[in-house]
Design an enzyme around this catalytic site. Structure first.
Site, PDB file in Angstrom:
ATOM      1  N   TYR A 236     -87.453  26.807   5.581  1.00 30.30           N
ATOM      2  CA  TYR A 236     -88.660  26.609   6.395  1.00 30.30           C
ATOM      3  C   TYR A 236     -88.341  26.055   7.780  1.00 30.30           C
ATOM      4  CZ  TYR A 236     -90.742  26.680   1.675  1.00 30.30           C
ATOM      5  OH  TYR A 236     -91.110  26.995   0.384  1.00 30.30           O
TER       6      TYR A 236
ATOM      7  N   ARG B 115     -93.274  14.531  -7.534  1.00 30.12           N
ATOM      8  CA  ARG B 115     -93.699  15.887  -7.855  1.00 30.12           C
ATOM      9  C   ARG B 115     -94.245  15.906  -9.272  1.00 30.12           C
ATOM     10  NH1 ARG B 115     -92.690  16.274  -3.176  1.00 30.12           N
ATOM     11  NH2 ARG B 115     -91.622  17.971  -2.050  1.00 30.12           N
TER      12      ARG B 115
ATOM     13  N   LEU C  85     -96.777  38.169  -4.903  1.00 34.86           N
ATOM     14  CA  LEU C  85     -95.890  37.021  -5.079  1.00 34.86           C
ATOM     15  C   LEU C  85     -94.844  36.947  -3.962  1.00 34.86           C
ATOM     16  CD1 LEU C  85     -95.366  37.937  -8.787  1.00 34.86           C
ATOM     17  CD2 LEU C  85     -96.109  35.648  -8.166  1.00 34.86           C
TER      18      LEU C  85
ATOM     19  N   PHE D 269     -88.622  34.871  -9.645  1.00 33.46           N
ATOM     20  CA  PHE D 269     -88.700  33.908 -10.761  1.00 33.46           C
ATOM     21  C   PHE D 269     -90.025  34.063 -11.497  1.00 33.46           C
ATOM     22  CE2 PHE D 269     -88.814  30.205 -13.218  1.00 33.46           C
ATOM     23  CZ  PHE D 269     -89.785  29.299 -12.789  1.00 33.46           C
TER      24      PHE D 269
ATOM     25  N   GLU E 187     -98.257  23.360  -1.536  1.00 33.32           N
ATOM     26  CA  GLU E 187     -97.824  22.768  -0.275  1.00 33.32           C
ATOM     27  C   GLU E 187     -98.896  22.842   0.809  1.00 33.32           C
ATOM     28  OE1 GLU E 187     -93.457  23.295  -0.191  1.00 33.32           O
ATOM     29  OE2 GLU E 187     -93.784  23.154   1.962  1.00 33.32           O
TER      30      GLU E 187
ATOM     31  N   TYR F 106     -94.069  27.052   6.490  1.00 36.95           N
ATOM     32  CA  TYR F 106     -94.430  27.760   5.242  1.00 36.95           C
ATOM     33  C   TYR F 106     -95.850  27.401   4.801  1.00 36.95           C
ATOM     34  CZ  TYR F 106     -94.241  28.206   0.045  1.00 36.95           C
ATOM     35  OH  TYR F 106     -94.503  28.466  -1.295  1.00 36.95           O
TER      36      TYR F 106
ATOM     37  N   LYS G 171     -77.621  15.163  -5.401  1.00 38.47           N
ATOM     38  CA  LYS G 171     -77.948  14.604  -4.081  1.00 38.47           C
ATOM     39  C   LYS G 171     -79.437  14.276  -3.984  1.00 38.47           C
ATOM     40  CE  LYS G 171     -74.150  16.919  -1.702  1.00 38.47           C
ATOM     41  NZ  LYS G 171     -73.776  17.994  -0.746  1.00 38.47           N
TER      42      LYS G 171
HETATM   43  N1  LIG Z   1     -92.035  28.760  -8.172  1.00 34.05           N
HETATM   44  C1  LIG Z   1     -92.926  27.878  -7.787  1.00 34.05           C
HETATM   45  O1  LIG Z   1     -93.009  26.785  -8.331  1.00 34.05           O
HETATM   46  C2  LIG Z   1     -93.883  28.189  -6.662  1.00 34.05           C
HETATM   47  C3  LIG Z   1     -94.626  27.134  -6.172  1.00 34.05           C
HETATM   48  C4  LIG Z   1     -95.549  27.371  -5.152  1.00 34.05           C
HETATM   49  C5  LIG Z   1     -95.734  28.655  -4.667  1.00 34.05           C
HETATM   50  N2  LIG Z   1     -94.997  29.663  -5.189  1.00 34.05           N
HETATM   51  C6  LIG Z   1     -95.271  30.992  -4.650  1.00 34.05           C
HETATM   52  O2  LIG Z   1     -95.216  31.942  -5.724  1.00 34.05           O
HETATM   53  C7  LIG Z   1     -94.654  33.170  -5.255  1.00 34.05           C
HETATM   54  C8  LIG Z   1     -93.461  33.554  -6.115  1.00 34.05           C
HETATM   55  O3  LIG Z   1     -92.558  32.475  -6.095  1.00 34.05           O
HETATM   56  P1  LIG Z   1     -91.179  32.519  -6.902  1.00 34.05           P
HETATM   57  O4  LIG Z   1     -90.865  31.123  -7.253  1.00 34.05           O
HETATM   58  O5  LIG Z   1     -91.231  33.576  -7.944  1.00 34.05           O
HETATM   59  O6  LIG Z   1     -90.191  32.964  -5.733  1.00 34.05           O
HETATM   60  P2  LIG Z   1     -88.990  34.008  -5.744  1.00 34.05           P
HETATM   61  O7  LIG Z   1     -88.294  33.846  -4.444  1.00 34.05           O
HETATM   62  O8  LIG Z   1     -88.224  33.903  -7.001  1.00 34.05           O
HETATM   63  O9  LIG Z   1     -89.748  35.432  -5.795  1.00 34.05           O
HETATM   64  C9  LIG Z   1     -90.270  36.032  -4.641  1.00 34.05           C
HETATM   65  C10 LIG Z   1     -89.948  37.503  -4.744  1.00 34.05           C
HETATM   66  O10 LIG Z   1     -90.552  38.181  -3.649  1.00 34.05           O
HETATM   67  C11 LIG Z   1     -89.654  39.170  -3.185  1.00 34.05           C
HETATM   68  N3  LIG Z   1     -89.957  39.482  -1.782  1.00 34.05           N
HETATM   69  C12 LIG Z   1     -89.923  38.622  -0.727  1.00 34.05           C
HETATM   70  N4  LIG Z   1     -90.210  39.297   0.412  1.00 34.05           N
HETATM   71  C13 LIG Z   1     -90.440  40.596   0.056  1.00 34.05           C
HETATM   72  C14 LIG Z   1     -90.764  41.764   0.778  1.00 34.05           C
HETATM   73  N5  LIG Z   1     -90.913  41.753   2.108  1.00 34.05           N
HETATM   74  N6  LIG Z   1     -90.926  42.923   0.096  1.00 34.05           N
HETATM   75  C15 LIG Z   1     -90.753  42.960  -1.255  1.00 34.05           C
HETATM   76  N7  LIG Z   1     -90.428  41.876  -2.001  1.00 34.05           N
HETATM   77  C16 LIG Z   1     -90.277  40.712  -1.340  1.00 34.05           C
HETATM   78  C17 LIG Z   1     -88.268  38.546  -3.336  1.00 34.05           C
HETATM   79  O11 LIG Z   1     -87.261  39.533  -3.396  1.00 34.05           O
HETATM   80  C18 LIG Z   1     -88.428  37.778  -4.653  1.00 34.05           C
HETATM   81  O12 LIG Z   1     -87.993  38.544  -5.752  1.00 34.05           O
HETATM   82  C19 LIG Z   1     -94.323  32.938  -3.768  1.00 34.05           C
HETATM   83  O13 LIG Z   1     -95.398  33.430  -2.989  1.00 34.05           O
HETATM   84  C20 LIG Z   1     -94.249  31.425  -3.636  1.00 34.05           C
HETATM   85  O14 LIG Z   1     -94.619  30.984  -2.326  1.00 34.05           O
HETATM   86  C21 LIG Z   1     -94.058  29.481  -6.143  1.00 34.05           C
HETATM   87  O1  LIG Z   2     -92.776  24.647  -6.101  1.00 31.35           O
HETATM   88  C1  LIG Z   2     -93.755  24.398  -5.394  1.00 31.35           C
HETATM   89  O2  LIG Z   2     -94.857  24.075  -5.787  1.00 31.35           O
HETATM   90  C2  LIG Z   2     -93.585  24.438  -3.911  1.00 31.35           C
HETATM   91  O3  LIG Z   2     -92.593  23.492  -3.756  1.00 31.35           O
HETATM   92  C3  LIG Z   2     -91.388  23.768  -3.173  1.00 31.35           C
HETATM   93  O4  LIG Z   2     -91.262  22.675  -2.295  1.00 31.35           O
HETATM   94  P1  LIG Z   2     -90.524  21.379  -2.853  1.00 31.35           P
HETATM   95  O5  LIG Z   2     -91.112  20.917  -4.123  1.00 31.35           O
HETATM   96  O6  LIG Z   2     -90.453  20.415  -1.721  1.00 31.35           O
HETATM   97  O7  LIG Z   2     -89.106  22.052  -3.098  1.00 31.35           O
HETATM   98  P2  LIG Z   2     -87.787  21.585  -3.807  1.00 31.35           P
HETATM   99  O8  LIG Z   2     -86.689  22.256  -3.085  1.00 31.35           O
HETATM  100  O9  LIG Z   2     -87.932  21.871  -5.241  1.00 31.35           O
HETATM  101  O10 LIG Z   2     -87.641  19.975  -3.528  1.00 31.35           O
HETATM  102  C4  LIG Z   2     -88.350  19.061  -4.306  1.00 31.35           C
HETATM  103  C5  LIG Z   2     -87.932  17.677  -3.834  1.00 31.35           C
HETATM  104  O11 LIG Z   2     -86.563  17.461  -4.210  1.00 31.35           O
HETATM  105  C6  LIG Z   2     -85.818  17.046  -3.079  1.00 31.35           C
HETATM  106  N1  LIG Z   2     -84.446  17.542  -3.292  1.00 31.35           N
HETATM  107  C7  LIG Z   2     -84.207  18.874  -3.363  1.00 31.35           C
HETATM  108  C8  LIG Z   2     -82.924  19.334  -3.624  1.00 31.35           C
HETATM  109  C9  LIG Z   2     -81.868  18.404  -3.813  1.00 31.35           C
HETATM  110  O12 LIG Z   2     -80.688  18.749  -4.067  1.00 31.35           O
HETATM  111  N2  LIG Z   2     -82.165  17.063  -3.729  1.00 31.35           N
HETATM  112  C10 LIG Z   2     -83.423  16.607  -3.477  1.00 31.35           C
HETATM  113  O13 LIG Z   2     -83.654  15.398  -3.388  1.00 31.35           O
HETATM  114  C11 LIG Z   2     -86.555  17.626  -1.886  1.00 31.35           C
HETATM  115  O14 LIG Z   2     -86.269  16.878  -0.710  1.00 31.35           O
HETATM  116  C12 LIG Z   2     -87.998  17.470  -2.321  1.00 31.35           C
HETATM  117  O15 LIG Z   2     -88.441  16.147  -2.068  1.00 31.35           O
HETATM  118  C13 LIG Z   2     -91.301  25.049  -2.367  1.00 31.35           C
HETATM  119  O16 LIG Z   2     -91.916  24.869  -1.105  1.00 31.35           O
HETATM  120  C14 LIG Z   2     -92.017  26.199  -3.008  1.00 31.35           C
HETATM  121  O17 LIG Z   2     -91.365  26.763  -4.080  1.00 31.35           O
HETATM  122  C15 LIG Z   2     -93.352  25.857  -3.458  1.00 31.35           C
HETATM  123  O18 LIG Z   2     -94.237  26.121  -2.418  1.00 31.35           O
END
Ligand SMILES: NC(=O)c1ccc[n+]([C@@H]2O[C@H](COP(=O)([O-])OP(=O)(O)OC[C@H]3O[C@@H](n4cnc5c(N)ncnc54)[C@H](O)[C@@H]3O)[C@@H](O)[C@H]2O)c1
Ligand SMILES: O=C(O)[C@H]1O[C@H](OP(=O)(O)OP(=O)(O)OC[C@H]2O[C@@H](n3ccc(=O)[nH]c3=O)[C@H](O)[C@@H]2O)[C@H](O)[C@@H](O)[C@@H]1O
Length: 389
Positions: free
Chosen positions: A105, A260, A96, A28, A141, A185, A251
């Site tokens: 998790y 959040r 990433l 993403f 987190e 995690y 849900k």
């Molecule tokens: N999206 C958010 O809001 C958010 C919030 C907090 C932290 N993060 C962190 O940001 C990073 C990216 O998040 P995202 O939302 O894009 O997640 P995502 O799951 O969309 O992207 C992660 C990518 O990493 C790749 N990947 C995982 N394991 C791998 C491996 N062993 N080798 C090669 N590729 C691998 C997956 O195929 C995937 O395309 C992550 O480290 C996540 O913990 C994201």
């Molecule tokens: O995005 C981030 O900054 C971090 O937050 C996420 O954690 P969380 O926000 O808990 O993940 P979500 O699955 O988006 O849930 C957000 C909240 O919605 C709630 N939820 C989720 C899904 C649903 O269908 N209904 C619902 O109430 C969850 O219980 C939680 O309280 C993930 O851990 C990671 O992508 C990242 O580390």
């Protein structure tokens, strides 16, 4: 189209072309970061990932103006000897790669810990040994729960920012007990942060750590049964989008009381590009990247998404748009939650002058417009098929 004029950094110095090794580029955040770098800069990208569905539009056709500036390498960093060579070829590595969906998790804690800590170890090692810069993606987190969440429910101190603001260089990391495996995690991310920090302190690794606060937008996760497993449980944006598309109630886990702050992916990657192109301001720092103005409870998010989706789709909302579910039922044993996530913005403002721009309503409008355009037809088809008993 990338501009050919010389771009300057925040201190007015010309920005040299970089070769960036982006691990997890197919995800993403990675897909949006690749788009921004290719469209707005002259940098080159070595895109490493197991999948490339979300960046295919950047890789084909060969006639694309940036074709020579992005190479895709299908690599699983758990066990691929090409990794060190690609890091050595680059000026900067952005990591990433992670398992980062809460449903995993407490159900796949070992995979989660290995993915977020063990698998990142060689990346840090190769960067440190070869004198290469690293931008490592952690998570908000790592703060876990707020100090205020331990106060009595009616304590006025819960309104005192000292008890809930999350500050990179001051706030503690507060997780639940070991049985609450949701924290596998966050704890893995915390330990890799400490390792990166120690490599900086002891061996001079040039690093930046990013703590995203719920970045959301198009291409986040998947829609179960369409472009992901039917039984998959993505993050909340995709869960709620899936329910809206299927005209099912959203849900609310444990009543949706958790809070959040959500930031639009397009705002957030602007912050990352500033980190990439201003190493003297970003090296050695941990940055919160979020939008403190976009705080809602999960219930309020559900209500807002329902209203926005009714506008986008032209379909009236359900009579009963939400239903409460227990976390045990939704996620299984060992779930726990962060109560509140408001990023302190002092450090990122001071170092990079960055602030998010997009309101929650506007980001939901553009994101749900994308979701509806991308998935409405596919969902109709899936729902018209007889369900296998
Ligand atoms: N999206 C958010 O809001 C958010 C919030 C907090 C932290 N993060 C962190 O940001 C990073 C990216 O998040 P995202 O939302 O894009 O997640 P995502 O799951 O969309 O992207 C992660 C990518 O990493 C790749 N990947 C995982 N394991 C791998 C491996 N062993 N080798 C090669 N590729 C691998 C997956 O195929 C995937 O395309 C992550 O480290 C996540 O913990 C994201
Ligand atoms: O995005 C981030 O900054 C971090 O937050 C996420 O954690 P969380 O926000 O808990 O993940 P979500 O699955 O988006 O849930 C957000 C909240 O919605 C709630 N939820 C989720 C899904 C649903 O269908 N209904 C619902 O109430 C969850 O219980 C939680 O309280 C993930 O851990 C990671 O992508 C990242 O580390």
């Amino acid at each position: 189209m990338a501009s050919s004029t010389v771009r300057v950094d925040l201190d007015g110095k010309p920005i040299n072309q970089l070769t960036i090794c982006m691990i997890g580029a197919g995800g993403f955040i990675g897909s949006h970061l690749c788009e921004k770098i290719l469209n707005e800069t002259q940098h080159k990208i070595l895109a490493l990932d197991v999948y490339n569905d979300k960046i295919k539009h950047l890789l084909e056709p060969d006639s694309l103006s940036w074709a020579g500036r992005i190479q895709f390498h299908r690599i699983n960093i758990k066990h691929d000897s090409r990794l060190e060579g690609l890091i050595k070829m680059s000026d900067l590595t952005i990591n990433l790669a992670a398992i980062c969906t809460p449903a995993d998790y407490n159900t796949r804690p070992l995979d989660t810990i290995y993915s977020n800590f063990v698998d990142a170890l060689p990346v840090v090692k190769y960067c440190s040994e070869n004198g290469k810069r690293l931008i490592h993606f952690s998570t908000c987190e790592v703060y876990g729960k707020t100090i205020g969440s331990f106060l009595p429910k009616d304590s006025p101190l819960r309104q005192d920012p000292a008890y809930y603001m999350l500050k990179e260089d001051a706030s503690p990391c507060i997780f639940g007990s070991i049985e609450k495996q949701r924290w596998s995690y966050a704890c893995a991310k915390q330990l890799i942060e400490r390792l990166v920090y120690a490599e900086g302190a002891e061996n001079g690794l040039e690093f930046t750590i990013v703590r995203p606060f719920n970045w959301i937008g198009p291409r986040m996760d998947f829609i179960p049964g369409v472009d992901g497993p039917s039984e998959g449980v993505p993050r909340v944006l995709a869960c709620f989008s899936n329910a809206l598309l299927r005209r099912e109630p959203l849900k609310l886990v444990d009543g949706g009381e958790s809070q959040r702050t959500f930031v639009y992916i397009k705002d957030a990657i602007e912050a990352v590009l500033l980190m990439i192109e201003n190493p003297s301001r970003a090296n050695g720092h941990i940055f919160n990247v979020g939008n403190p103005n976009n705080e809602v409870t999960v219930r309020q998010l559900a209500e807002m998404m329902t209203a926005v989706y009714a506008n986008v789709s032209g379909e009236p909302a359900l009579e009963k748009p939400t239903v409460d579910v227990s976390s045990k039922e939704f996620y299984g044993e060992g779930y726990d939650d962060s109560d509140k996530r408001i990023p302190d913005m002092t450090i990122i403002n001071r170092q990079l002058g960055w602030n998010p721009k997009t309101s929650l309503w506007d980001l939901l409008d553009s994101t749900l417009t994308y979701q509806h355009k991308t998935y409405a037809e596919a969902i109709k088809k899936v729902m018209s098929q007889p369900t296998t008993s």
